[in-house]
Design an enzyme around this catalytic site. Sequence first.
Site, PDB file in Angstrom:
ATOM      1  N   LYS A  70       5.235 -25.306 -37.359  1.00 26.14           N
ATOM      2  CA  LYS A  70       4.087 -24.283 -37.835  1.00 26.14           C
ATOM      3  C   LYS A  70       2.909 -24.379 -36.561  1.00 26.14           C
ATOM      4  O   LYS A  70       2.868 -25.445 -35.967  1.00 26.14           O
ATOM      5  CB  LYS A  70       3.543 -25.000 -38.973  1.00 26.14           C
ATOM      6  CG  LYS A  70       2.500 -24.023 -39.783  1.00 26.14           C
ATOM      7  CD  LYS A  70       2.279 -24.775 -41.078  1.00 26.14           C
ATOM      8  CE  LYS A  70       1.045 -23.945 -41.791  1.00 26.14           C
ATOM      9  NZ  LYS A  70       0.748 -24.655 -43.144  1.00 26.14           N
ATOM     10  N   SER A 145       0.532 -21.563 -46.716  1.00 21.68           N
ATOM     11  CA  SER A 145       0.378 -21.053 -45.597  1.00 21.68           C
ATOM     12  C   SER A 145       1.476 -21.189 -44.863  1.00 21.68           C
ATOM     13  O   SER A 145       1.166 -20.548 -43.381  1.00 21.68           O
ATOM     14  CB  SER A 145      -0.914 -21.726 -44.998  1.00 21.68           C
ATOM     15  OG  SER A 145      -0.870 -23.151 -45.019  1.00 21.68           O
ATOM     16  N   SER A 169       0.996 -25.375 -49.513  1.00 22.26           N
ATOM     17  CA  SER A 169       1.287 -24.628 -48.415  1.00 22.26           C
ATOM     18  C   SER A 169       2.920 -24.972 -47.786  1.00 22.26           C
ATOM     19  O   SER A 169       3.121 -24.272 -47.097  1.00 22.26           O
ATOM     20  CB  SER A 169       0.332 -24.772 -47.206  1.00 22.26           C
ATOM     21  OG  SER A 169      -0.839 -24.250 -47.568  1.00 22.26           O
TER      22      SER A 169
END
Lengths: 477, 97, 478
Positions: A70, A145, A169
């Site tokens: 990420k 996210s 997330s």
Amino acid sequence: MDLADLTAHSLIELIKKRDVSHLEVVNSFLERIERCESRIKAYLSLRDREDIISSIREDNPYSALLIAIKDNILVKGLRATCASKILSNFIAPYNATVIEKLNQRGFNIAGKTNLDEFAMGSSTENSSFGPTKNPWDLERVPGGSSGGSAASVAMGESVWALGSDTGGSIRQPASFCGVVGLKPTYGTVSRYGLVAFASSLDQIGPITKDVTDNALLYSIISGYDPHDSTSLKLEPYRFTELQQDIRGVKIGVIRELMGEGVDNAVKNCINEAINTFESLGAIVDEVSLPHIDYSVPTYYILAPAEASSNLARFDGVRYGFRAFGQTAEEMMSNTRGEGFGPEVKRRIMLGTYVLSAGYYEAFYLKALKFRNLIASDFNSAFKEFDVLISPTSPVLPFKLGEKTENPLEMYLSDICTIPINLAGIPAISIPCGFVNNLPVGLQIIGPTFSESMLFRVAYGFEQATPFHKNRPNVGGR
Amino acid sequence: MLSIEEVMHIEKLARLKLSDKEREQYRKQLSDVLDYAARLNEIDTTNVPPMYHVLPVTNVFREDSPKQNFSQEDALKNAPLKENGFFVIPPILGGEE
Amino acid sequence: MDYEVNIGIEIHAELLTSSKVFCSCPVRFGDPPNTLTCPVCLGLPGALPVLNKKAVDFAILTALALNCQINEHPIFHRKNYYYPDLPKNYQISQYDTPIGINGYLDIESEDGEKRIRIRRVHLEEDTGKLLHSSGHITHSEMSFVDFNRSGVPLLEIVSEPDISTTEEAKEYLTNIRDILIFLGVCDGKMEEGSMRCEANISVRKKGVQRLGTKTELKNINSFRAVERALLYEIDRQIKVLSSGGEVVQETRHWDEKNDRTVSMRGKEEAHDYRYFPEPDLVPLEIDKSWIERLRSLLPELPDQKYEKYKALGLPSYDAKLLAHDIELSRFFEETVKIFDNPKMVSNWLLGDITKELKDRNKFISQTSLSPDILAEMLSLIEEGKISGRIAKDLLPELIDKGISPKRLIEERNLSQITDTESVLEIIRQVIRDNTNVVEEYKRGKEKSFIFLVGQVMKLTKGRANPKLVNELLKKELG
């Protein structure tokens, strides 16, 4: 099955048996990326093909299993944008501790994945560089996210991925993309090198195709880090072969998370899962967490408050985007005004407000008290139950643009995952059904340091059901 | 409902230059969230201790051993503007020293 | 004067740890800009603080030396404000749980001993340094930032407004500085910025209970500035009040060049620091055994030494000078252990030796003089083996080369001549060679005697015992 759709542990087997070469494995991922990435947009940046190939080590199977990271986790030498304009040109000058751990094992990083800007969001629509699509339905969000990481794994663009979880997330995108995502116990995975959103809630965690891969990756990234004062000096989790037996395990279904706000389709899947658990010999009953309804307002005071302070460092002085200003102060305000997206600005404003003079007690301090109440609710529940379960998300993956009008509505959809971060306990999301070919996730929650139990229960369920074998059938595979 | 002045005050505290449109939009959205957050007043928490830290851990330290970390080049690598080893910024006018 | 003054002083002291408070970067001064940084003290994304234990030890030691109560459960807070020299745009500091509270320092004032209460002692991190292209904060085209100092541990010491005069303020500052130096926690160099000071001042009519409105004074960078700035501000406030006006609560900047305080109002916004507990650090638990271990490490401090030296027979003034000088006091004590004549040791240290040190611009520890050598020299003088005169002449060499005085005397044949025969021989020679002067003396010119003594001393290369020379010469001349 295409190599790109296999799990890490299966691939390691094949490589060890020499049924397949490192290069073949890596190429299958690269081809998948080539074919699907333009539609999915899971990645913000990819490493050069030559670099990826030259990172292969013939004596190390891990070097063939591409991992996606990420883009709020720092990898030295690569961009770390946090999906924000304010960091669009920022090159990480150091490695996050989790990346050091991966490097020590010879992991091969495919690239950096898309996210909601600074991890603030539940759909990856808040990325300044455009949203990622859900591999199961390109018109729907992959969740957020960590949407890019989850989509990459689901789509076979990487074997596994790292995400971060502050209010859900990792778990929610794992649920939306039909993969497995773990938010570990707070303090078991180092946060050094993770761009902080809410320091007391953030954790890095693994996103994988199945539970075995998840346990394996968790064992590699977890452990004490002297660079992180909030990381725990405990015996780290050591991976062992997972057992299927969950007879006698006491499972509590959280009543408040199976109520009105939850889609019937989702509820049905969970109820099916309960049947499965019972058929496996687990003892399932209902449990109430009386303060859990206050989780969302508590979270939306605490997280933005910490975020408003953590994001203060983005001011155009030492790195990142810099706007014009005649004075330093003007430059800083313009930089932040132009560099941050609307959701980030909204949360910074909210956080600043609840910390400001006159409001600290009414909001921030009050929220800290509720945090205590919510954590206590879990503690009481764990006296009776080994684990608790709930849907990971009260709704099915929604369409792009469906919830962007009303921030509050988006916040409310985090109701299942947020309480876990507030209490600092671990939870894992695993696929437990499909509705109209859209994945539904089951969240299994345990007390602190109960990752072994979580893996055991999750594995038991997984092996008794077909869902972990599904792969999205989007054209181009 | 927050007043525009309150929003501008927060803007200044947070060093976030907003457009008029943004200001008005945030005024409404922030007010919605704050009204919702006020739900916390439904329960009396006078006797509940605030949970400042999730972990029951204290006294985490490092030894006082110095190490050379970044070179000057590393430190300035991402600097938007630099000169002679310094970060360069527009002038400060008055205020703090 | 029918006004009373209340002054409170806030000191920031840079601690003498080897590394910074929240990261392992070295604490050093004078290096090229931005060469002592890392992700933590640069405020890079993803960086996290880890607390330097020594900095906590230093804070506790200081709090103990200042008679504070030690907080057993202190935590850190974030102090949020924006400024380009503050890399995270928040400073990790302490808010309502400082390490030490309710302490005091006794100082000497006009009316005898006075107790200045100390409100708090806490630990925080320093900021980077800002430089301006025109050399001044206003009228610059751009500013430059150096983060070498960012993250250096700072101790903040805040007094109650118990100080009433500029002399007391100086006395307070001097005492705090000396304590910090004696503890080894700070080098107290105000001019270098390792110790900084701010003051708040208010005045009130005599007899009025409530304190007047206070102003905060910043940019006081030396002891001299403290004195002048406080005097100016007291004067200014009294003028305002006596002409019927009101003092405005504000921050004022000491303008060294123009010898006045300038209002910062309008340029300063009221700060809302939005303090909240630092989530990246865990709380401290300071238990009794930690406190007692540090208490046992407390060195003797100046005021204790002062009393001790007075008891040894030193005059107050001398005792005070010695007690407040960490190197000289140590040297003094070591020397007295070997040569038990405190007054003599003190005289030499404060007199000729201090002069020699000043000439060389060195501390005694930077020279080759050791307590052994000084003790040896003083013994030789006391035993009459050398004259004070010769000892004084030898001093520079002892300081620069650290040779044993006994050896020097033997090698150069400098020992005092005390045997009457040899001295008499030389006296007779001098009388023979200076018949004119002898005549002058016999005719009543006293000065000639001194000349003759001088000649004897010259011929003996200063080694003759002066008392003996005087005696014998008088006798010989009749």
